[in-house]
Design a protein around this motif. Sequence first.
Motif, PDB file in Angstrom:
ATOM      1  N   THR A 170       0.747  -1.258   0.016  1.00  0.00           N
ATOM      2  CA  THR A 170       0.074   0.038  -0.010  1.00  0.00           C
ATOM      3  C   THR A 170       0.855   1.319   0.074  1.00  0.00           C
ATOM      4  N   PRO A 171       1.800   1.293   0.906  1.00  0.00           N
ATOM      5  CA  PRO A 171       2.484   2.825   0.886  1.00  0.00           C
ATOM      6  C   PRO A 171       3.408   2.931  -0.491  1.00  0.00           C
ATOM      7  N   PHE A 172       3.743   1.898  -1.153  1.00  0.00           N
ATOM      8  CA  PHE A 172       4.420   2.010  -2.285  1.00  0.00           C
ATOM      9  C   PHE A 172       3.427   2.359  -3.591  1.00  0.00           C
ATOM     10  N   ASN A 410      -4.404  14.377  -6.188  1.00  0.00           N
ATOM     11  CA  ASN A 410      -3.493  13.530  -5.118  1.00  0.00           C
ATOM     12  C   ASN A 410      -4.258  13.587  -3.905  1.00  0.00           C
ATOM     13  N   ILE A 411      -5.404  14.483  -3.528  1.00  0.00           N
ATOM     14  CA  ILE A 411      -5.972  14.904  -2.312  1.00  0.00           C
ATOM     15  C   ILE A 411      -6.624  13.591  -1.870  1.00  0.00           C
ATOM     16  N   THR A 412      -7.674  12.962  -2.441  1.00  0.00           N
ATOM     17  CA  THR A 412      -8.356  11.768  -2.371  1.00  0.00           C
ATOM     18  C   THR A 412      -8.055  10.782  -3.135  1.00  0.00           C
ATOM     19  N   ALA A 413      -8.608   9.590  -2.794  1.00  0.00           N
ATOM     20  CA  ALA A 413      -8.567   8.310  -3.748  1.00  0.00           C
ATOM     21  C   ALA A 413      -9.312   8.233  -4.957  1.00  0.00           C
ATOM     22  N   ILE A 434      -7.529   0.606   0.339  1.00  0.00           N
ATOM     23  CA  ILE A 434      -7.000   1.618   0.997  1.00  0.00           C
ATOM     24  C   ILE A 434      -8.406   2.726   1.352  1.00  0.00           C
ATOM     25  N   SER A 435      -8.148   3.012   2.569  1.00  0.00           N
ATOM     26  CA  SER A 435      -9.690   3.540   3.208  1.00  0.00           C
ATOM     27  C   SER A 435      -9.437   4.959   2.644  1.00  0.00           C
ATOM     28  N   PHE A 436     -10.678   5.579   2.687  1.00  0.00           N
ATOM     29  CA  PHE A 436     -10.655   7.016   2.122  1.00  0.00           C
ATOM     30  C   PHE A 436      -9.672   7.712   3.113  1.00  0.00           C
ATOM     31  N   TRP A 437      -9.915   7.696   4.650  1.00  0.00           N
ATOM     32  CA  TRP A 437      -9.026   8.476   5.483  1.00  0.00           C
ATOM     33  C   TRP A 437      -7.467   8.194   5.222  1.00  0.00           C
ATOM     34  N   GLU A 438      -7.163   6.759   5.235  1.00  0.00           N
ATOM     35  CA  GLU A 438      -5.695   6.590   4.723  1.00  0.00           C
ATOM     36  C   GLU A 438      -5.018   7.290   3.806  1.00  0.00           C
ATOM     37  N   TRP A 439      -5.917   7.449   2.756  1.00  0.00           N
ATOM     38  CA  TRP A 439      -5.186   8.217   1.570  1.00  0.00           C
ATOM     39  C   TRP A 439      -5.364   9.557   1.951  1.00  0.00           C
ATOM     40  N   LEU A 440      -6.482  10.451   2.380  1.00  0.00           N
ATOM     41  CA  LEU A 440      -6.293  11.385   2.594  1.00  0.00           C
ATOM     42  C   LEU A 440      -5.483  12.083   3.479  1.00  0.00           C
TER      43      LEU A 440
END
Length: 471
Positions: A170-172, A410-413, A434-440
């Motif tokens: 996920t991070p990559f 880039n701001i949201t998924a 990837i949850s909305f908040w994890e991305w946000l």
Amino acid sequence: MTETNTKLTGKQLLIRGLVMIMLSGLAGFLAHFAGLNTGKMILATSIFVLIISATLMFWNFRLAIAFIGIAVLLGGKVMSLEQMIESAELDIILFLIGMMCLVGVLKDLGLFSWIIQMVVSMKKINGLRFTIILVFISAIMACFVDEVTSIVFVLALVFQVCDTLKIRPTPFVIIAVMATNIGSSGTMLGNPVGILIGTKAGFSFKDFIIWATPVMLLTVTVTLFILLFIYRKEIHLLTERLEARRQAHLGLGPLVKIPYGRGLAILIGAISLIAMHYKIEAWLGVEKNTILIVAPLTISGILMIWRNERARHYIESEVEWWTLLFFMMLFSVAGSLEYTGVTAQIAHDFRGLFGNNPTLLTPFITFISAIGSAFVDNIVFVAAFVPIVKELGYTQLWWALLFGATLGGNITAIGSTANIVALGMLEKRYHSHISFWEWLKVGLIVGLVTCTLACIAVLILAPYMPAHMGH
């Protein structure tokens, strides 16, 4: 936007449909109080908001709703058939068809697989070097091919490395997607937004290299440092796993020799031809950007004759007709805003709010397009803002619109097509989300910093930009 509407229940479809119609009606009601007094202006505004709502709530039905919207505009005499066809931006559609065919041939020739193999075979690679390479490969590939093709191949590299090292991908994935979105702002080729702004503003490929590429390189470098800090633990873990594998005399996967020469030569030739388009146009005495539009089609035609056994595949499978048809309908609906005077009225209101002061308008255009693009497909937002920016008549506002729309993704998924494709690939391969908040929490930092930097850069460069532009 990633949800398929076929999974919705009848009740959900009904509720969403009612919400969409209410939003469209509300937009018409507010338009009346905002000074858009004619019936045509109100209807054009309502239909445009209807299509924006469709991209949010009925992703799979957006083309069908756009068809109906066009029919309403024609039936309501908001625009004529001739105006609809003129607004459909066939030149941009033809350019995108040519680029999609070209990318299809490059895929067949193994060019992108060769790039992945190059990274996998590198010696003495560690987590830091891998992340730096990942960021710049993503950004540069997005510059020269479309963002979707870029992310598909870059994620193949991420998945191979993470699978081999047993690391959470996920991070990559987020790192690659954010670099791809930023990189797509660097040239006219990376994003449909770039070619739309370029053709409407009268920018050449060279203009993008001068004014957009340096800003892209600045923002992607700063983003690299932000992501290195945020994901420092994951990058350190990758270094440890790589070192352990190296000590065991193991690589990152099977290495395959790929004949890449023809694909690389075709890509370099195509980019060179596109880069020189303004000189060829001057030499031939043809209208500005004619060669820019025709070059990908010409190259694709030659390649289809060479690889004639695959020619139908390139047209039928590599060209995203669904998306292109939606673009045509969207451009026509946005054109109705211009024909009915809606965009001129909005530009007039902006002037009343900010005066004739581009220094105030630049951050406004940058951030409003960034916020809009975080939640709606950026091409939708740009299509609406192009006539307004043209009416305002300041060159720097075109670049503010470009950077706001691409960096805001880039701001949201759900902020860009590359994000949605990456999420889909991750879910399909790992059944993880990837949850909305994890991305946000990452995207908000990256989006805010890069949009601010781009805005400052545009303001600094503005005195050196040509004063004209727009046709």
